[in-house]
Design a protein around this motif. Structure first.
Motif, short mmCIF file in Angstrom:
data_model
loop_
_atom_site.label_atom_id
_atom_site.label_comp_id
_atom_site.label_asym_id
_atom_site.label_seq_id
_atom_site.Cartn_x
_atom_site.Cartn_y
_atom_site.Cartn_z
N GLY A 7 -70.19 6.59 -20.79
CA GLY A 7 -68.90 6.02 -20.40
C GLY A 7 -68.08 5.57 -21.60
N ILE A 8 -68.75 5.33 -22.72
CA ILE A 8 -68.01 4.98 -23.95
C ILE A 8 -67.92 6.22 -24.83
CG2 ILE A 8 -68.11 3.63 -26.10
CD1 ILE A 8 -67.53 1.85 -23.83
N SER A 9 -66.70 6.52 -25.27
CA SER A 9 -66.51 7.67 -26.15
C SER A 9 -65.51 7.32 -27.24
CB SER A 9 -65.98 8.86 -25.34
OG SER A 9 -65.56 9.88 -26.22
N LYS A 13 -61.40 10.46 -12.60
CA LYS A 13 -62.02 9.13 -12.79
C LYS A 13 -61.01 8.16 -13.39
CE LYS A 13 -66.30 10.81 -12.25
NZ LYS A 13 -67.58 10.57 -11.97
N LYS A 14 -61.40 6.87 -13.40
CA LYS A 14 -60.52 5.84 -13.97
C LYS A 14 -60.93 5.57 -15.42
CE LYS A 14 -59.54 1.97 -11.56
NZ LYS A 14 -59.74 0.90 -10.54
N VAL A 15 -59.98 5.69 -16.33
CA VAL A 15 -60.33 5.51 -17.74
C VAL A 15 -59.35 4.57 -18.45
CG1 VAL A 15 -61.35 7.83 -17.91
CG2 VAL A 15 -58.98 7.48 -18.62
N ALA A 16 -59.81 4.01 -19.55
CA ALA A 16 -58.93 3.22 -20.42
C ALA A 16 -59.04 3.76 -21.83
CB ALA A 16 -59.35 1.76 -20.41
N ILE A 17 -57.91 3.75 -22.51
CA ILE A 17 -57.88 4.12 -23.93
C ILE A 17 -57.61 2.83 -24.67
CG2 ILE A 17 -56.82 5.63 -25.66
CD1 ILE A 17 -57.77 7.20 -23.14
N ILE A 18 -58.34 2.61 -25.75
CA ILE A 18 -58.14 1.39 -26.54
C ILE A 18 -57.48 1.79 -27.86
CG2 ILE A 18 -59.22 -0.69 -27.47
CD1 ILE A 18 -59.98 -0.17 -24.50
N GLY A 19 -56.35 1.13 -28.18
CA GLY A 19 -55.69 1.40 -29.46
C GLY A 19 -54.19 1.52 -29.29
N PHE A 68 -74.37 3.74 -16.33
CA PHE A 68 -73.09 4.07 -16.95
C PHE A 68 -72.21 2.83 -16.87
CE2 PHE A 68 -74.85 8.13 -15.95
CZ PHE A 68 -74.43 8.95 -16.97
N ILE A 69 -71.16 2.80 -17.64
CA ILE A 69 -70.28 1.62 -17.55
C ILE A 69 -69.61 1.61 -16.18
CG2 ILE A 69 -69.77 1.64 -20.03
CD1 ILE A 69 -66.84 2.30 -19.13
N LEU A 94 -61.68 -5.13 -15.33
CA LEU A 94 -61.04 -3.86 -15.01
C LEU A 94 -62.15 -2.88 -14.66
CD1 LEU A 94 -58.08 -2.92 -15.14
CD2 LEU A 94 -58.50 -2.18 -17.48
N GLU A 95 -62.15 -2.40 -13.44
CA GLU A 95 -63.18 -1.43 -13.05
C GLU A 95 -62.82 -0.06 -13.60
OE1 GLU A 95 -64.16 -1.45 -8.92
OE2 GLU A 95 -64.70 -3.58 -9.00
N LEU A 96 -63.77 0.56 -14.29
CA LEU A 96 -63.49 1.83 -14.98
C LEU A 96 -64.72 2.73 -14.99
CD1 LEU A 96 -61.83 0.47 -18.23
CD2 LEU A 96 -60.65 1.77 -16.47
N ASP A 97 -64.47 4.03 -15.19
CA ASP A 97 -65.58 4.96 -15.39
C ASP A 97 -65.75 5.32 -16.87
OD1 ASP A 97 -66.05 5.52 -12.50
OD2 ASP A 97 -63.97 6.20 -12.64
N GLY A 98 -64.65 5.23 -17.62
CA GLY A 98 -64.72 5.65 -19.02
C GLY A 98 -63.82 4.83 -19.92
#
Ligand SMILES: Cc1cc2nc3c(=O)[nH]c(=O)nc-3n(C[C@H](O)[C@H](O)[C@H](O)COP(=O)(O)OP(=O)(O)OC[C@H]3O[C@@H](n4cnc5c(N)ncnc54)[C@H](O)[C@@H]3O)c2cc1C
Length: 318
Positions: A127-129, A142-148, A207-208, A224-228
């Motif tokens: 789940g972390i990439s 799926k539900k994802v978040a991008i950090i940055g 998985f996360i 925040l509920e997320l898959d990735g």
């Protein structure tokens, strides 16, 4: 002291690509590397190496090693601790011994900057990439978040919005660093931006399944509920030993090369993530091949620096 035509430092795809091409030119070659496969070996599944159906990073690394060895290239697990690169014969030092060579190819790669939050390591590949290009296709619907907040984060968010069911972009400030053009593009997508926020914790089972984020202005936290989660906060090139040996690096510490993958030192080449290329296996392997071929031409014809037509394919360097 063992003497070679070529020493490759780094056994990721750039180093293995280089070793393949020098060994097939009958140059006596050794690859010295701390790990086999480098970052490639960390990839759970690789779906974008042409001609190879989905494969684990470890398996692809082992195949590449077997292939280079079949052409006589040696592969040795060792950490290179020091380099003496000036002069016609270069010295490469590991804790055990010293090696000599006419050519050194630097392929020491880079590593992704970590968030340094709880459970980050535990969920890498679960789940972390750190590579949206590599892994986003695995998160379809799926539900994802991008950090940055950089161009790579914004590009990843735009890409995610075409694949994921929901995309968040989480940035610690109240404005993005990305180029205006990319920001305009982002506005046309359904990406939800969460400003002034940092990830405090990652949670999950196998998985996360959620992250805890904190607003740095109000100190409020929320789940925040997320898959990735895609962490796009930059790369750190592995250049300490090459810098110490006088190889030129740029302001971000990536090795500077010309279009023949030559560094500022004759006979020293660099390829792959260490020069700040598009961080992909196919690119690293191809650059290793090109650096190796230019090194071969240099050994045979003595060209360095000057832009001369090369003998591979129709490409004319002008
Ligand atoms: C989890 C993950 C998944 C990925 N998935 C994909 C994917 O699906 N598709 C894709 O195309 N790309 C993927 N990538 C990106 C890809 O793996 C990298 O772009 C690629 O491996 C870079 O190759 P490289 O040879 O330049 O460097 P690296 O792979 O980083 O290799 C550098 C090598 O140098 C060695 N080294 C460094 N310093 C020394 C030293 N002092 N002495 C000896 N050895 C040293 C290291 O041990 C390592 O073996 C992924 C990356 C990660 C982290």
């Amino acid at each position: 002291m063992d003497t070679y035509d070529v020493i490759v430092v780094g056994g990721g795809p750039a180093g293995l690509g280089a070793g393949l091409y020098t060994a097939r030119r009958n140059l006596k070659t050794i690859i010295l590397s701390e790990t086999l496969g480098g970052q490639m070996a960390l990839a759970h599944i690789i779906e974008n190496y042409p001609g190879v159906e989905p494969i684990s990073g470890i398996e692809l690394s082992e195949r590449m090693k077997r292939q280079v060895e079949s052409f006589g290239c040696e592969f040795k697990l060792a950490r290179v601790a020091g380099l003496e690169l000036k002069g016609d014969i270069k010295k490469v030092k590991t804790s055990e011994k010293e090696y000599l060579a006419k050519i050194v190819i630097i392929a020491t790669g880079s590593h992704y900057r970590r968030l340094e939050v709880e459970n980050e390591e535990k969920f890498i590949g679960k789940g972390i990439s750190y590579c949206a290009t590599c892994d986003l296709p695995l998160f379809k619907g799926k539900k994802v978040a991008i950090i940055g907040g950089s161009d790579s984060a914004v590009n990843a968010a735009i890409y995610a919005s075409e694949i994921a069911s929901e995309t968040y972009l989480i940035h610690r400030r109240d404005k993005l660093r990305a180029e205006e053009k990319n920001q305009e593009q982002l506005k046309k997508t359904p990406v939800k931006i969460i400003w002034d926020s940092v990830v405090e914790k990652i949670e999950g089972d196998k998985f996360i399944n959620k992250i805890i984020i904190k607003n740095v202005k109000t100190d409020e936290t929320r789940e925040l509920e997320l898959d990735g989660v895609f962490i796009e906060i930059g790369e750190i090139p592995t250049t300490e030993i090459v810098k110490a040996a006088g190889v030129e690096v740029n302001e971000k510490n990536f090795v500077v090369v010309n279009d023949k993958f030559e560094t500022n030192i004759p006979g020293v080449y660099a390829a792959g993530d260490v020069i700040g290329s598009f961080a992909q296996i196919v690119v690293a392997a191809a650059e290793g091949a090109e650096a190796a071929t230019n090194a071969y031409l240099y050994l045979k014809g003595g060209f360095y620096g000057e832009r001369k037509p090369t003998d591979y394919g129709e490409k004319k360097v002008s």
